[in-house]
Design a protein around this motif. Structure first.
Motif, PDB file in Angstrom:
ATOM      1  N   LEU A  43      -1.838   2.460   6.059  1.00  0.00           N
ATOM      2  CA  LEU A  43      -2.867   2.090   5.085  1.00  0.00           C
ATOM      3  C   LEU A  43      -2.490   0.853   4.278  1.00  0.00           C
ATOM      4  O   LEU A  43      -3.153   0.533   3.290  1.00  0.00           O
ATOM      5  N   ARG A  44      -1.456   0.159   4.681  1.00  0.00           N
ATOM      6  CA  ARG A  44      -0.987  -1.000   3.918  1.00  0.00           C
ATOM      7  C   ARG A  44      -2.076  -2.061   3.800  1.00  0.00           C
ATOM      8  O   ARG A  44      -2.318  -2.600   2.716  1.00  0.00           O
ATOM      9  N   ALA A  45      -2.733  -2.365   4.918  1.00  0.00           N
ATOM     10  CA  ALA A  45      -3.776  -3.397   4.902  1.00  0.00           C
ATOM     11  C   ALA A  45      -4.950  -2.973   4.024  1.00  0.00           C
ATOM     12  O   ALA A  45      -5.512  -3.775   3.280  1.00  0.00           O
ATOM     13  N   MET A  46      -5.320  -1.696   4.106  1.00  0.00           N
ATOM     14  CA  MET A  46      -6.422  -1.202   3.293  1.00  0.00           C
ATOM     15  C   MET A  46      -6.105  -1.309   1.809  1.00  0.00           C
ATOM     16  O   MET A  46      -6.947  -1.734   1.013  1.00  0.00           O
ATOM     17  N   LEU A  47      -4.878  -0.963   1.413  1.00  0.00           N
ATOM     18  CA  LEU A  47      -4.492  -1.069   0.013  1.00  0.00           C
ATOM     19  C   LEU A  47      -4.515  -2.521  -0.456  1.00  0.00           C
ATOM     20  O   LEU A  47      -4.936  -2.819  -1.575  1.00  0.00           O
ATOM     21  N   GLY A  48      -4.049  -3.423   0.412  1.00  0.00           N
ATOM     22  CA  GLY A  48      -4.090  -4.843   0.062  1.00  0.00           C
ATOM     23  C   GLY A  48      -5.518  -5.329  -0.137  1.00  0.00           C
ATOM     24  O   GLY A  48      -5.804  -6.110  -1.057  1.00  0.00           O
ATOM     25  N   LEU A  49      -6.420  -4.853   0.702  1.00  0.00           N
ATOM     26  CA  LEU A  49      -7.826  -5.259   0.592  1.00  0.00           C
ATOM     27  C   LEU A  49      -8.453  -4.727  -0.690  1.00  0.00           C
ATOM     28  O   LEU A  49      -9.191  -5.434  -1.387  1.00  0.00           O
ATOM     29  N   VAL A  50      -8.157  -3.473  -1.025  1.00  0.00           N
ATOM     30  CA  VAL A  50      -8.714  -2.876  -2.240  1.00  0.00           C
ATOM     31  C   VAL A  50      -8.174  -3.584  -3.482  1.00  0.00           C
ATOM     32  O   VAL A  50      -8.910  -3.828  -4.446  1.00  0.00           O
ATOM     33  N   THR A  51      -6.881  -3.925  -3.458  1.00  0.00           N
ATOM     34  CA  THR A  51      -6.296  -4.673  -4.578  1.00  0.00           C
ATOM     35  C   THR A  51      -6.997  -6.014  -4.745  1.00  0.00           C
ATOM     36  O   THR A  51      -7.329  -6.435  -5.869  1.00  0.00           O
ATOM     37  N   TRP A  52      -7.215  -6.680  -3.646  1.00  0.00           N
ATOM     38  CA  TRP A  52      -7.904  -7.984  -3.677  1.00  0.00           C
ATOM     39  C   TRP A  52      -9.320  -7.834  -4.224  1.00  0.00           C
ATOM     40  O   TRP A  52      -9.778  -8.641  -5.033  1.00  0.00           O
ATOM     41  N   MET A  53     -10.015  -6.779  -3.808  1.00  0.00           N
ATOM     42  CA  MET A  53     -11.374  -6.557  -4.308  1.00  0.00           C
ATOM     43  C   MET A  53     -11.374  -6.331  -5.819  1.00  0.00           C
ATOM     44  O   MET A  53     -12.244  -6.847  -6.533  1.00  0.00           O
ATOM     45  N   GLY A  54     -10.399  -5.564  -6.302  1.00  0.00           N
ATOM     46  CA  GLY A  54     -10.301  -5.353  -7.739  1.00  0.00           C
ATOM     47  C   GLY A  54     -10.101  -6.648  -8.492  1.00  0.00           C
ATOM     48  O   GLY A  54     -10.713  -6.881  -9.544  1.00  0.00           O
ATOM     49  N   GLU A  79      -4.970  14.391   2.716  1.00  0.00           N
ATOM     50  CA  GLU A  79      -4.423  15.331   1.739  1.00  0.00           C
ATOM     51  C   GLU A  79      -3.398  14.612   0.860  1.00  0.00           C
ATOM     52  O   GLU A  79      -2.407  14.085   1.360  1.00  0.00           O
ATOM     53  N   LEU A  80      -3.646  14.600  -0.446  1.00  0.00           N
ATOM     54  CA  LEU A  80      -2.696  14.029  -1.395  1.00  0.00           C
ATOM     55  C   LEU A  80      -1.758  15.137  -1.860  1.00  0.00           C
ATOM     56  O   LEU A  80      -2.223  16.143  -2.416  1.00  0.00           O
ATOM     57  N   PRO A  81      -0.465  14.975  -1.651  1.00  0.00           N
ATOM     58  CA  PRO A  81       0.484  16.043  -1.993  1.00  0.00           C
ATOM     59  C   PRO A  81       0.365  16.533  -3.434  1.00  0.00           C
ATOM     60  O   PRO A  81       0.460  17.715  -3.699  1.00  0.00           O
ATOM     61  N   HIS A  82       0.137  15.618  -4.369  1.00  0.00           N
ATOM     62  CA  HIS A  82       0.065  15.999  -5.779  1.00  0.00           C
ATOM     63  C   HIS A  82      -1.326  15.768  -6.376  1.00  0.00           C
ATOM     64  O   HIS A  82      -1.499  15.875  -7.587  1.00  0.00           O
ATOM     65  N   GLY A  83      -2.295  15.433  -5.537  1.00  0.00           N
ATOM     66  CA  GLY A  83      -3.660  15.260  -6.016  1.00  0.00           C
ATOM     67  C   GLY A  83      -3.940  13.940  -6.693  1.00  0.00           C
ATOM     68  O   GLY A  83      -5.084  13.609  -6.971  1.00  0.00           O
ATOM     69  N   LEU A  84      -2.909  13.158  -6.985  1.00  0.00           N
ATOM     70  CA  LEU A  84      -3.085  11.884  -7.686  1.00  0.00           C
ATOM     71  C   LEU A  84      -1.851  11.034  -7.453  1.00  0.00           C
ATOM     72  O   LEU A  84      -0.723  11.533  -7.421  1.00  0.00           O
ATOM     73  N   ALA A  85      -2.065   9.735  -7.267  1.00  0.00           N
ATOM     74  CA  ALA A  85      -0.933   8.815  -7.106  1.00  0.00           C
ATOM     75  C   ALA A  85      -1.344   7.436  -7.578  1.00  0.00           C
ATOM     76  O   ALA A  85      -2.535   7.096  -7.600  1.00  0.00           O
ATOM     77  N   LEU A  86      -0.381   6.645  -7.970  1.00  0.00           N
ATOM     78  CA  LEU A  86      -0.606   5.251  -8.351  1.00  0.00           C
ATOM     79  C   LEU A  86       0.357   4.408  -7.543  1.00  0.00           C
ATOM     80  O   LEU A  86       1.579   4.561  -7.647  1.00  0.00           O
ATOM     81  N   LEU A  87      -0.179   3.538  -6.705  1.00  0.00           N
ATOM     82  CA  LEU A  87       0.646   2.732  -5.814  1.00  0.00           C
ATOM     83  C   LEU A  87       0.197   1.281  -5.885  1.00  0.00           C
ATOM     84  O   LEU A  87      -0.963   0.963  -5.580  1.00  0.00           O
ATOM     85  N   ASP A  88       1.109   0.415  -6.305  1.00  0.00           N
ATOM     86  CA  ASP A  88       0.821  -1.019  -6.409  1.00  0.00           C
ATOM     87  C   ASP A  88      -0.440  -1.290  -7.235  1.00  0.00           C
ATOM     88  O   ASP A  88      -1.245  -2.169  -6.916  1.00  0.00           O
ATOM     89  N   GLY A  89      -0.609  -0.518  -8.296  1.00  0.00           N
ATOM     90  CA  GLY A  89      -1.747  -0.716  -9.183  1.00  0.00           C
ATOM     91  C   GLY A  89      -3.036  -0.075  -8.729  1.00  0.00           C
ATOM     92  O   GLY A  89      -4.057  -0.171  -9.417  1.00  0.00           O
ATOM     93  N   VAL A  90      -3.022   0.597  -7.568  1.00  0.00           N
ATOM     94  CA  VAL A  90      -4.215   1.253  -7.036  1.00  0.00           C
ATOM     95  C   VAL A  90      -4.103   2.755  -7.272  1.00  0.00           C
ATOM     96  O   VAL A  90      -3.095   3.374  -6.926  1.00  0.00           O
ATOM     97  N   VAL A  91      -5.152   3.339  -7.855  1.00  0.00           N
ATOM     98  CA  VAL A  91      -5.179   4.784  -8.073  1.00  0.00           C
ATOM     99  C   VAL A  91      -5.646   5.462  -6.790  1.00  0.00           C
ATOM    100  O   VAL A  91      -6.680   5.100  -6.227  1.00  0.00           O
TER     101      VAL A  91
END
Length: 263
Positions: free
Chosen positions: A153-164, A193-205
């Motif tokens: 999902l690295r590319a997807m996260l980069g795209l979402v960060t860029w959109m933000g 499935e999110l192991p803890h239900g919430l995460a913050l990675l590279d500024g993306v929730v």
């Protein structure tokens, strides 16, 4: 969802263009197969009734196979359809924010880009860029980045960060001087499935799709009603509905998107 509708319309138009050629090809194939079977039946001495039934049966089978192949949607279209359904579920979950003073803009065009924002949420807690991800499997992180099952999902996260960042820049550019605003990018996972239900990675929730609305509501109040109204007005003008019935635009900014998707 709008991107899926655009691709489906393009596919339907392309299939319509191929219809005549497909009919000719299928008819020719059925005729050739029927002829081969008919000749073979005559050689082995099949009764006339049996030979005719066999020829007709072979021709119908060939035509049925050709029709099935022609009408079957490509796997890419099916994948986009599943993504669109996931976006609709996220949209329904976000729409309940309206009762709390929020405005949710779905499928919005991103200026100077062929991409679109799934959901732009504006309200008392600020601006939120929500993108839906429909991959399956548990989320995990290692040195190579974030994974949903076996899908990176690295590319997807980069795209979402860029959109933000793009949404933030366009909004601030249209607002009066002195505004401090940062559109928060969020990925809503409809299946993973999110192991803890919430995460913050590279500024993306990262959140389950069903929990995004509650998270936004719990973020507190940072904007007054007048500020929210102003921000909504700017958002509606800066990010118009994503066009479905027009060719996809090509923009210089797309090179940046392709670069991120290639990482």
């Amino acid at each position: 969802m709008a991107e899926y509708l655009r691709r489906r319309e393009l596919y339907v138009a392309e299939r319509k263009d191929r219809l005549t050629r497909a009919v000719v090809t299928a008819t020719t194939a059925a005729a050739v197969a029927a002829t081969v079977v008919g000749v073979s039946g005559a050689v082995v001495g099949l009764p006339t009734v049996v030979a005719v039934q066999t020829v007709l049966g072979v021709a119908l089978v060939v035509l049925a196979l050709a029709a099935t192949r022609f009408l079957r949607s490509p796997s890419e279209i099916e994948s986009w359809r599943e993504d669109a359904e996931a976006e609709r579920r996220t949209a329904r979950a976000l729409d309940r924010l309206v009762r709390a003073g929020y405005t949710v803009l779905h499928d919005r065009a991103l200026a100077d880009s062929a991409g679109n924002v799934d959901h732009l949420v504006i309200g008392p807690s600020g601006a939120w860029v929500v993108e839906t991800d429909a991959h399956r499997g548990p989320l995990r992180q290692n040195r190579a980045g974030l994974w949903a099952g076996k899908v990176p999902l690295r590319a997807m996260l980069g795209l979402v960060t860029w959109m933000g960042e793009e949404v933030t820049n366009h909004l601030v550019a249209e607002l009066p001087d002195g505004w401090q605003l940062q559109a928060q990018p969020v990925v809503a996972f409809s299946r993973a499935e999110l192991p803890h239900g919430l995460a913050l990675l590279d500024g993306v929730v990262l959140l389950p799709a069903a929990g995004v609305a509650d998270y936004i509501l719990a973020a507190g109040v940072v904007l007054k009603p007048l500020d929210v109204a102003m921000l909504v007005d700017v958002g509606e003008r800066a990010f118009p509905p994503y066009p479905v019935d027009e060719p996809a635009p090509t923009w210089p900014a797309m090179s940046r998107l392709r670069g991120m998707l290639g990482r």
